[in-house]
Scaffold this motif. Sequence first.
Motif, PDB file in Angstrom:
ATOM      1  N   PRO A   1       4.194  44.410  43.638  1.00 24.36           N
ATOM      2  CA  PRO A   1       4.423  42.979  43.899  1.00 24.36           C
ATOM      3  C   PRO A   1       5.918  42.657  43.966  1.00 24.36           C
ATOM      4  O   PRO A   1       6.740  43.314  43.324  1.00 24.36           O
ATOM      5  CB  PRO A   1       3.760  42.302  42.705  1.00 24.36           C
ATOM      6  CG  PRO A   1       3.838  43.310  41.611  1.00 24.36           C
ATOM      7  CD  PRO A   1       3.698  44.652  42.279  1.00 24.36           C
TER       8      PRO A   1
ATOM      9  N   SER B   1       4.093  36.490  48.168  1.00 22.34           N
ATOM     10  CA  SER B   1       2.982  37.441  48.263  1.00 22.34           C
ATOM     11  C   SER B   1       3.042  38.267  49.552  1.00 22.34           C
ATOM     12  O   SER B   1       2.515  39.373  49.609  1.00 22.34           O
ATOM     13  CB  SER B   1       1.644  36.707  48.171  1.00 22.34           C
ATOM     14  OG  SER B   1       1.518  35.771  49.233  1.00 22.34           O
TER      15      SER B   1
ATOM     16  N   HIS C   1      -3.189  36.140  39.367  1.00 21.80           N
ATOM     17  CA  HIS C   1      -2.375  35.300  40.246  1.00 21.80           C
ATOM     18  C   HIS C   1      -3.269  34.277  40.944  1.00 21.80           C
ATOM     19  O   HIS C   1      -4.502  34.411  40.961  1.00 21.80           O
ATOM     20  CB  HIS C   1      -1.593  36.146  41.247  1.00 21.80           C
ATOM     21  CG  HIS C   1      -2.452  36.985  42.159  1.00 21.80           C
ATOM     22  ND1 HIS C   1      -3.199  36.446  43.174  1.00 21.80           N
ATOM     23  CD2 HIS C   1      -2.654  38.325  42.213  1.00 21.80           C
ATOM     24  CE1 HIS C   1      -3.833  37.400  43.825  1.00 21.80           C
ATOM     25  NE2 HIS C   1      -3.519  38.556  43.246  1.00 21.80           N
TER      26      HIS C   1
ATOM     27  N   SER D   1      -0.421  46.720  38.586  1.00 18.79           N
ATOM     28  CA  SER D   1      -0.458  45.693  39.625  1.00 18.79           C
ATOM     29  C   SER D   1      -1.679  45.876  40.512  1.00 18.79           C
ATOM     30  O   SER D   1      -1.891  46.956  41.078  1.00 18.79           O
ATOM     31  CB  SER D   1       0.811  45.763  40.482  1.00 18.79           C
ATOM     32  OG  SER D   1       0.733  44.828  41.525  1.00 18.79           O
TER      33      SER D   1
ATOM     34  N   GLY E   1      -3.323  40.695  38.622  1.00 17.93           N
ATOM     35  CA  GLY E   1      -4.165  40.631  39.816  1.00 17.93           C
ATOM     36  C   GLY E   1      -5.460  39.910  39.512  1.00 17.93           C
ATOM     37  O   GLY E   1      -5.728  39.518  38.355  1.00 17.93           O
TER      38      GLY E   1
ATOM     39  N   TYR F   1      -3.124  48.906  47.084  1.00 20.84           N
ATOM     40  CA  TYR F   1      -2.392  47.947  46.256  1.00 20.84           C
ATOM     41  C   TYR F   1      -0.904  48.225  46.410  1.00 20.84           C
ATOM     42  O   TYR F   1      -0.470  49.378  46.407  1.00 20.84           O
ATOM     43  CB  TYR F   1      -2.793  48.080  44.790  1.00 20.84           C
ATOM     44  CG  TYR F   1      -4.202  47.601  44.486  1.00 20.84           C
ATOM     45  CD1 TYR F   1      -4.550  46.263  44.628  1.00 20.84           C
ATOM     46  CD2 TYR F   1      -5.183  48.490  44.044  1.00 20.84           C
ATOM     47  CE1 TYR F   1      -5.834  45.818  44.347  1.00 20.84           C
ATOM     48  CE2 TYR F   1      -6.471  48.063  43.751  1.00 20.84           C
ATOM     49  CZ  TYR F   1      -6.786  46.727  43.915  1.00 20.84           C
ATOM     50  OH  TYR F   1      -8.061  46.285  43.637  1.00 20.84           O
TER      51      TYR F   1
ATOM     52  N   CYS G   1      -2.445  43.342  42.967  1.00 21.11           N
ATOM     53  CA  CYS G   1      -2.352  42.247  43.927  1.00 21.11           C
ATOM     54  C   CYS G   1      -3.145  42.616  45.182  1.00 21.11           C
ATOM     55  O   CYS G   1      -3.628  43.729  45.328  1.00 21.11           O
ATOM     56  CB  CYS G   1      -0.893  41.967  44.271  1.00 21.11           C
ATOM     57  SG  CYS G   1       0.042  41.319  42.867  1.00 21.11           S
ATOM     58  N   GLU G   2      -3.226  41.707  46.077  1.00 19.24           N
ATOM     59  CA  GLU G   2      -4.037  41.902  47.269  1.00 19.24           C
ATOM     60  C   GLU G   2      -3.645  43.188  47.992  1.00 19.24           C
ATOM     61  O   GLU G   2      -2.471  43.487  48.173  1.00 19.24           O
ATOM     62  CB  GLU G   2      -3.846  40.708  48.212  1.00 19.24           C
ATOM     63  CG  GLU G   2      -4.746  40.761  49.433  1.00 19.24           C
ATOM     64  CD  GLU G   2      -4.567  39.542  50.319  1.00 19.24           C
ATOM     65  OE1 GLU G   2      -5.231  39.478  51.359  1.00 19.24           O
ATOM     66  OE2 GLU G   2      -3.759  38.673  49.961  1.00 19.24           O
TER      67      GLU G   2
END
Length: 1237
Positions: free
Chosen positions: A778, A798, A868, A936, A841, A775, A938-939
């Motif tokens: 972001p 992103s 997101h 976080s 996320g 991760y 995120c992808e």
Amino acid sequence: MSILTSPRGKAEVVHCRRTESHDVHCIKNLIRKFTQKLFGNLNVIRLLEKANLAITLHNDQEEIMAQATFLDYPNWNIAQQHDWVSVFRELDSEIPCTPLNTLFMHLFVAVDEYSVGCCKEIIRNVFREVPELHFIFLIVPSYMSLGSTLITVFEQVGNAPSLLCDEDFMVHVCHRHSHHPQLHIREARVEDHDDLMPIFLRHDTVLRETYGEYFLGELIEAGDEENHAVVCEVEGAAVGFMSVCSRVNMQLLHECFDLGPFHGLCTPHPDDVLRPPPKPGLQGSPDAELGRSSQDTQRTEEEPQEAVSPEARESVQGRITKDAAAEEALSPVPSGNTGEVEDTGELSQEHSTDDVGYSVSTTSSASVSLPEETGSFRPTYRGASAAFCIQLFCIDEKYEARSLDFMNFVFGLFPDKNFCVISLPHLTPEFVLIQNFVKAVPFSTCTLEQDLYIFHRAGLLKSITIRLATVSDTPGVEKLVSTLMLNKSILEDLKQYNEAHRDPDGTPLQVFVAEVAEQVAGVAVIRDEMDIEYIRSHYNIEDFIYFSHHQREEHGRLYHFALNPVFRRYTKFFLKEILRLGYKSCLYYPVYPQAKEGKVQRSGAHSLTSALHYLVPVRPRRQIVYPLEKLGTNAPSKEVSKDAVSYALNHTNRKLTLEPKITINAKIVVVGASSVGISFLDTLVFCSHLKFSNLTLISTHGLPGKKLLGSEQRKFLASDHCFNDRDHAVLSLCSWVSVVVGKMTAIDRAAKRVMVSGEEVVPYDHLVLCTGLQYQVPCPTGADISQHPTNREVLDSSRRRYTGPVPCNHFTLNDEEDCLRALTWIRNNSITAEGHVIVYGNTIDTYTTVEMLLSIGVRGSHIHLVQHPPTSTITCINNYSVESAVEDALRAAGVTVSRDALLAQWNDGQDPDPIRSASFTTPTKPFTLPCSVFFSFCEKNVDYETFKAFNDACLVYDGRLVIDTNFHTNDIAIRAAGPLTKFSNRYYSNEWAHGSFNSKEIGFQLAAAMLSLFDPTLEAVTEPPADLDRLIPMYKGAKVKGGVLPGSYHYLHIAKPAIPTPLEVQMAQSDFGVEIVTGNAKSGNYFRIHINRYKMVETITCLSKVPFPAANYIRLFGQHEQALNNLCARYEEGLVPDLYSYFTEPWCMALFHDRFIDLRKELRQILSSKEGESLPSIEELARQMEDEEINLPEKPRTYLKRVFRESIYKPLVERSILDYLRYNHYHLPMYAWPGII
């Protein structure tokens, strides 16, 4: 390979190997009545289990031609196992037999036609395999002749009576010099050139190309007082060569290697500086105890977990080498000169005890490699050099086993030198000579491309004696272990043994000492293994022994082992003698996980034995999670089912004491402690016949699972169920793998080096990249929400990298260290009482993190789950029932959920450290949330520094690191595996990548691919046809994910590797199969099984309010539904209301057993075998019916059942299943079989 000729002139090519268990049937067929009269009525399996050496000869057709078995004590009970030397010395005082140089033949069988040739070939191979062996004794009843075969190699010595009956036995002996004699060593002459050059040229032509045709003759002629050339001679011809020189670059060696255990290879001098100056305030503190320099005196081994913090063991600056962690702990070297050694092992009579004396100092210090801040001190040696070096060495392969014969002669050339050293490129295969040397430990700053091996003059002594300790040994043992961390424990055990020979609780205790020249050179402490049922049920000990052929009292546990490094080559002999004198057949040595919170383990802890590398690691077994209450009296015994402290197990037995290991010195560097990396290292470490001496792991936080602070911090993240804390404890990779703590920042492909954290250099021969995906922080879009923008009006950030300072209250959780740091920060900053937490996320880790926050007391109304915009139509759970239950739980807890939100700004665009608020845009209107902690998720992506290292090294990168089907990158020395990678575009399979498969299986396959480079027992890998090289490998292991979701739902999802597809789309397929569902997700008892069209379990999803045995359910994957007690039929009949309860019934315990897969393979093999040459197997019949090659008067299933019942298959299958249940009854006592009632 040898060629034998029978008396009739018929030739047969024979090969020699160690005897294996499947040879037993053929050996029994070769036993004649005469054999039984010579050796008695023997249980062959039991004999092979207790044998030190068993040799088989076979021909090219794998037919056994002969077999012989050797033990280290006599048969026919003519002497006690522990005390036979005196009996044989009385028979013939001219034969200096000792336990070191003697074996006894307990069985010999051979094909009659070739028996004489086979006997001589076996004897020759035995003497070649065991260089220290000089005598093989054969004892037969006095009324028996040896026959025409054995009499050709044995000669009569005398008679000896039996201890048990009034019968005499004839003793015969076979001498080494008649079959594989010691080599004659002499000074080289120029005339030897013609004999030696063919031997050199078979290995290398570089020397001739560099120095000319006659370089060897010139080297011999150039000999002087400092340079000598010697040869070994057989029948007047030189068959080996050694060039030695007394000039050694001591300064270079001191800079590159830790020579403290050898007093710097120098003679002692009054001005030597051996200890660092004491630091004020450290005296008497634990840190001062740890800070003892490795050069303090010399060292004997201690275990890595004793009183040493993980930081001390896993520091970049004080990088632990494997030899430092497990083998380098060495006792001190002698001061003063040592004398010549005669072949008999006695001190040379040319020297008086005053000027020689093998006064090998036996004090030692803690052996754990410490970080640079405590171990940066380097001793200064003022004495003269005490070493000479081997410059050139070569010997004919036929005589390589006698390489050590050179050493006695060359030490005589330098009477003032105590050490012989040789440096070799580390990729040089470890040949026989250096197997007797000690490998020096390089400093972390060493840039020398060679390994240093050291041999001490005293290592030539053959007078080493192993015996039980006495009270008089106490001063010698005290001196030997004086600086060991557990010296008090060892001395207490010695005292207890001398007083009672057992512990206060009654456990038998034995202490052995190694004695050389009337000095204690080693000590070992063993106890009877009282927990053998636990060991058998939790470790694959039966990979090495037939358990039923070993009595309970024959199992021992090694507690302490210390041996002077001068005699390290006798380590296996020491272990062999412990087994013989202690009447043991097996020894076990446990390595416990590191002490918690840095505290010293209890005083009864085991010391790390210097014999660790002479033991074999035993792979742990996967355990069934038993429903003990439901099983009641049918549950396994408490010894099997108890929840004991986990430990890694190492083992040796009588069969392994003369079994060689192949040492692999190639530097294999693994970057990343991911599941793939751990699985790769695990596979290499547990190759019992190989010893990887240069395994290194580079990891940001070192090895996982080392803190063992419970499982709390693991709940932040979902699990892939590849490894847990117990797995790491029972693997104990820290015993075998060097760990460099830091992050890879650069790769120098030309120099084959990896830069770590910008400063440390780690060289490699093979680099394995397993960093995985992480991760990332972001990158806010920067949108001004005062303008009320929507997602459509905002640039997608992103793919952009965040380059600003990371706020102190921002967390990206990628491993247990990150989780622990976040948990500590939350508790230290009173977040649970009043702080607002944002979880950003849309992965499954967002749900597990929210549940973790709720469980530690954060109010639901203060938790904001912000998701997101999804990048795919497939959700992270991909099951509407489960998702609905989780959403209801979030609402019930008061958690705010926001969807399709993009991070716009932190702190309204002001300084983001710390984050006090976060703004988001959505498809409709933006919003701002207060923030005390920001998580976080995120992808995941490749870490930027890792990517930069790849890019700067010109490794092909296309969104992921590009590899081929053999894990190679565009550099043949660099391999990569795991989610970090993608297959090359030439495979046209961009939708498939390693991330689609089970990480543990990927790591195993990576190791299997590399083992072909190192393991000589494996067949050479052939290149696949060009058309097959375009196909990517498809791995079959299940992809697993699980965790605790909001609402305290325990979640588990098991599925076959597949391209992600929405569940609804999967179910709409015509070949979907059957779905079996019990319970309800919102009620917390949801269990779903998907059975494909082939009736195999393909997917399992569990959601439960109570914990369940996930390990058991993972074993259901890939099983046929009929193996699940006809699950489909029972479900259709309404007999399975609850799958959770269904899979706790006693009948299914065998499905969860770790050896059930072996049973399936065995049954498959039975059904694929033919009853007769003209009759097809069951498997072939099924194929013929499928292909409509035969016409049947009845239904195919009915026909197959009838054939099965009426043929040999039914009894064979039944017998195999019953044998499986009997053999594993300790795990499966709930099953009954014929005769049990």
